[in-house]
Design an enzyme around this catalytic site. Structure first.
Site, short mmCIF file in Angstrom:
data_model
loop_
_atom_site.label_atom_id
_atom_site.label_comp_id
_atom_site.label_asym_id
_atom_site.label_seq_id
_atom_site.Cartn_x
_atom_site.Cartn_y
_atom_site.Cartn_z
CG ASP A 140 -2.21 -1.25 1.10
OD1 ASP A 140 -2.17 -1.98 0.20
OD2 ASP A 140 -2.57 -0.89 1.61
CG HIS A 195 2.71 -0.18 4.55
ND1 HIS A 195 2.27 -0.97 5.75
CD2 HIS A 195 0.96 0.86 4.53
CE1 HIS A 195 0.74 -0.89 5.87
NE2 HIS A 195 -0.12 0.58 5.06
ZN LIG Z 1 -2.83 3.70 3.15
#
Ligand SMILES: [Zn+2]
Length: 211
Positions: free
Chosen positions: A31, A177
Site C-alpha cells: 500500500d 507498505h
Molecule cells: Zn494506506
C-alpha cells in the site's frame, strides 16, 4: 488472523479478507506507493523470488511518479485503487470520499487496461457502509488477513518479520507498505519472508477476480 481482523471480518463480510486456502499461495499486497525511494526495491526483490503481488496505489503518487507506476505494471503485478489523497473514510462525507476514489481510478486508468474486476483498499482499513456501497458497484474491496505492521516504528525489523511469518497461512492476504515510514522494517522483513515461504514451497500471486 488476529482477533481485531476477525471482528472486522464479521462486520464486513462482503469485503475480501483472505483467499481460499486450497493451495500453497500467498497474496502479497503493498500500500501507499508508488514512490521512487521504495517501490523499485520491492519490485527487484519480488522478481528475485518470481513473486507476483498487488499494489494499492495512491493517486497522487501515480501522478508524481508515473514512471515508477509504469514499472509496477510492466513487471506484471496487479494494481488497485487506494484513493487519490489517502483519505480517511470515517471523517469524510460520501461525496468527498467517492470523488477522491474516482480521482485515483483516473490515475490508474491512464496506463492500465484492467481485464479483471477492479480492486480497492480503503486507507486505514476504514470506510463507512455508505461509501462501501458505492465503491462495490465497480470494485472488489480487499482487506487483509496478515498485518505486518511494517509502519510501526516501535516494532523492530525482526519482530515485524516474526509476526508476519506467524500469522501467515495458505490463502493469506498480507499487507506491507512501499512507503518511507515502513521501509526500515519492510526492507528487512520482505526478503526474509519471501525466502522463508519460498523454501516451504509457497507461490506468490497477484489478486485477480473475473468480471
Ligand atoms: Zn494506506
Amino acid at each position: 488472523m488476529d482477533k481485531t481482523i476477525k471482528l472486522f471480518n464479521c462486520l464486513y463480510p462482503k469485503f475480501i479478507w483472505e483467499m481460499p486456502p486450497v493451495e500453497k499461495v500467498i497474496y502479497l499486497t503493498f500500500d501507499d506507493g508508488p514512490i521512487p525511494e521504495v517501490t523499485p526495491f520491492v519490485l527487484e526483490i519480488l522478481e528475485k523470488y518470481n513473486a507476483e503481488a498487488t499494489f494499492f496505489c495512491v493517486g497522487q503518487n501515480i501522478e508524481k511518479h508515473p514512471d515508477v507506476f509504469k514499472q509496477v505494471i510492466e513487471k506484471g503485478h496487479a494494481v488497485g485503487n487506494h484513493t487519490h489523497s489517502h483519505i480517511k473514510g470515517w471523517r469524510s462525507p460520501v461525496e468527498t470520499y467517492i470523488s477522491d476514489f474516482k480521482n485515483c481510478d483516473e490515475q490508474l486508468g491512464l496506463l492500465t487496461d484492467l481485464k479483471s474486476k477492479k480492486l480497492f483498499r480503503p486507507p486505514y482499513g476504514r470506510i463507512t457502509r455508505k461509501q462501501a456501497k458505492v465503491v462495490r458497484n465497480t470494485h472488489e474491496i480487499i482487506m487483509w488477513s496478515v498485518l505486518t505492521k511494517d509502519y510501526d516504528i516501535r516494532l523492530s525489523p525482526e519482530q515485524c518479520l516474526e509476526r508476519a511469518i506467524k500469522a501467515t497461512e495458505s490463502g493469506a492476504i498480507v499487507l506491507f507498505h512501499d512507503s518511507l515510514k515502513a521501509q526500515k522494517n519492510m526492507r528487512y522483513a520482505l526478503p526474509q519472508y519471501l525466502a522463508h515461504f519460498s523454501a516451504l514451497g509457497f507461490k506468490f500471486k497477484a489478486l485477480h477476480f473475473d468480471t
